[in-house]
Design a protein around this motif. Structure first.
Motif, PDB file in Angstrom:
ATOM      1  N   ASN A  33     104.568  43.513   0.243  1.00  0.00           N
ATOM      2  CA  ASN A  33     103.664  42.717   1.078  1.00  0.00           C
ATOM      3  C   ASN A  33     102.557  43.575   1.701  1.00  0.00           C
ATOM      4  O   ASN A  33     102.370  43.600   2.913  1.00  0.00           O
ATOM      5  CB  ASN A  33     104.436  41.973   2.170  1.00  0.00           C
ATOM      6  CG  ASN A  33     105.503  41.086   1.598  1.00  0.00           C
ATOM      7  OD1 ASN A  33     105.304  40.451   0.562  1.00  0.00           O
ATOM      8  ND2 ASN A  33     106.658  41.038   2.236  1.00  0.00           N
ATOM      9  N   ASP A  35      98.813  44.754   2.656  1.00  0.00           N
ATOM     10  CA  ASP A  35      97.486  44.232   2.946  1.00  0.00           C
ATOM     11  C   ASP A  35      96.636  45.346   3.545  1.00  0.00           C
ATOM     12  O   ASP A  35      97.163  46.248   4.205  1.00  0.00           O
ATOM     13  CB  ASP A  35      97.547  43.102   3.984  1.00  0.00           C
ATOM     14  CG  ASP A  35      98.105  41.812   3.425  1.00  0.00           C
ATOM     15  OD1 ASP A  35      97.614  41.358   2.382  1.00  0.00           O
ATOM     16  OD2 ASP A  35      99.023  41.258   4.053  1.00  0.00           O
ATOM     17  N   ARG A  58      96.917  39.794  -1.897  1.00  0.00           N
ATOM     18  CA  ARG A  58      97.843  40.770  -1.322  1.00  0.00           C
ATOM     19  C   ARG A  58      98.620  41.426  -2.461  1.00  0.00           C
ATOM     20  O   ARG A  58      98.960  40.783  -3.445  1.00  0.00           O
ATOM     21  CB  ARG A  58      98.800  40.038  -0.391  1.00  0.00           C
ATOM     22  CG  ARG A  58     100.102  40.745  -0.142  1.00  0.00           C
ATOM     23  CD  ARG A  58     101.070  39.891   0.608  1.00  0.00           C
ATOM     24  NE  ARG A  58     100.691  39.932   2.010  1.00  0.00           N
ATOM     25  CZ  ARG A  58     101.400  39.405   2.990  1.00  0.00           C
ATOM     26  NH1 ARG A  58     102.510  38.749   2.732  1.00  0.00           N
ATOM     27  NH2 ARG A  58     101.005  39.496   4.227  1.00  0.00           N
ATOM     28  N   GLN A  60     101.949  42.560  -3.845  1.00  0.00           N
ATOM     29  CA  GLN A  60     103.328  42.195  -3.544  1.00  0.00           C
ATOM     30  C   GLN A  60     104.269  43.393  -3.503  1.00  0.00           C
ATOM     31  O   GLN A  60     105.140  43.473  -2.654  1.00  0.00           O
ATOM     32  CB  GLN A  60     103.835  41.157  -4.561  1.00  0.00           C
ATOM     33  CG  GLN A  60     103.079  39.852  -4.510  1.00  0.00           C
ATOM     34  CD  GLN A  60     103.160  39.183  -3.154  1.00  0.00           C
ATOM     35  OE1 GLN A  60     104.211  39.114  -2.544  1.00  0.00           O
ATOM     36  NE2 GLN A  60     102.037  38.705  -2.655  1.00  0.00           N
ATOM     37  N   ARG A 105     107.949  45.679   9.372  1.00  0.00           N
ATOM     38  CA  ARG A 105     106.500  45.596   9.129  1.00  0.00           C
ATOM     39  C   ARG A 105     105.834  46.809   9.766  1.00  0.00           C
ATOM     40  O   ARG A 105     106.015  47.080  10.953  1.00  0.00           O
ATOM     41  CB  ARG A 105     105.947  44.303   9.726  1.00  0.00           C
ATOM     42  CG  ARG A 105     104.514  43.999   9.339  1.00  0.00           C
ATOM     43  CD  ARG A 105     104.460  43.482   7.932  1.00  0.00           C
ATOM     44  NE  ARG A 105     103.154  42.952   7.617  1.00  0.00           N
ATOM     45  CZ  ARG A 105     102.684  42.887   6.396  1.00  0.00           C
ATOM     46  NH1 ARG A 105     103.416  43.317   5.388  1.00  0.00           N
ATOM     47  NH2 ARG A 105     101.505  42.387   6.152  1.00  0.00           N
TER      48      ARG A 105
END
Length: 116
Positions: A33, A35, A58, A60, A105
């Motif tokens: 994920n 970006d 984005r 993956q 994250r």
């Protein structure tokens, strides 16, 4: 530890699509994920953040040893990518966000210290 292996930079291109940046995985584990969300312009007297929008999809998965090239464009229409590259002293440096395999994250500006 995996977050320290993800680095980003400007690929040296700019155009109507924005600024081309890269995100590279130099570590032993994949990240997901991914970006590119901002450019941090580092000047002699000040540093400022230019919020950006990716012009593509984005990423993956970024496997170990892989590099992702993408384009970002400033969301402020008054700040063109060409102007951004002309006013930089040392930057811009992209801010990449990504998840490690533990679903944490992370944000990392260039090769700076990652933060979750």
């Amino acid at each position: 530890m995996q977050a320290f292996y993800i680095v980003g930079g400007v690929a040296g291109s700019e155009g109507s699509s924005g600024v081309q940046v890269f995100v590279r995985n130099t570590g032993p584990e994949p990240v997901v994920n991914i970006d590119a969300v901002a450019l941090h312009v580092i000047g002699r007297s000040e540093t400022f953040v230019v919020e950006c929008a990716p012009t593509g999809e984005r990423r993956q998965v970024l496997l170990p040893g892989d590099e992702w090239l993408t384009w970002v464009k400033p969301t402020n229409e008054d700040l063109t990518s060409g102007l951004l590259l002309k006013i930089m002293d040392v930057g811009p440096v992209p801010e990449a966000v990504f998840d490690d395999l533990a679903a944490t994250r992370w944000h990392r500006i260039g090769d700076g210290v990652p933060r979750s």
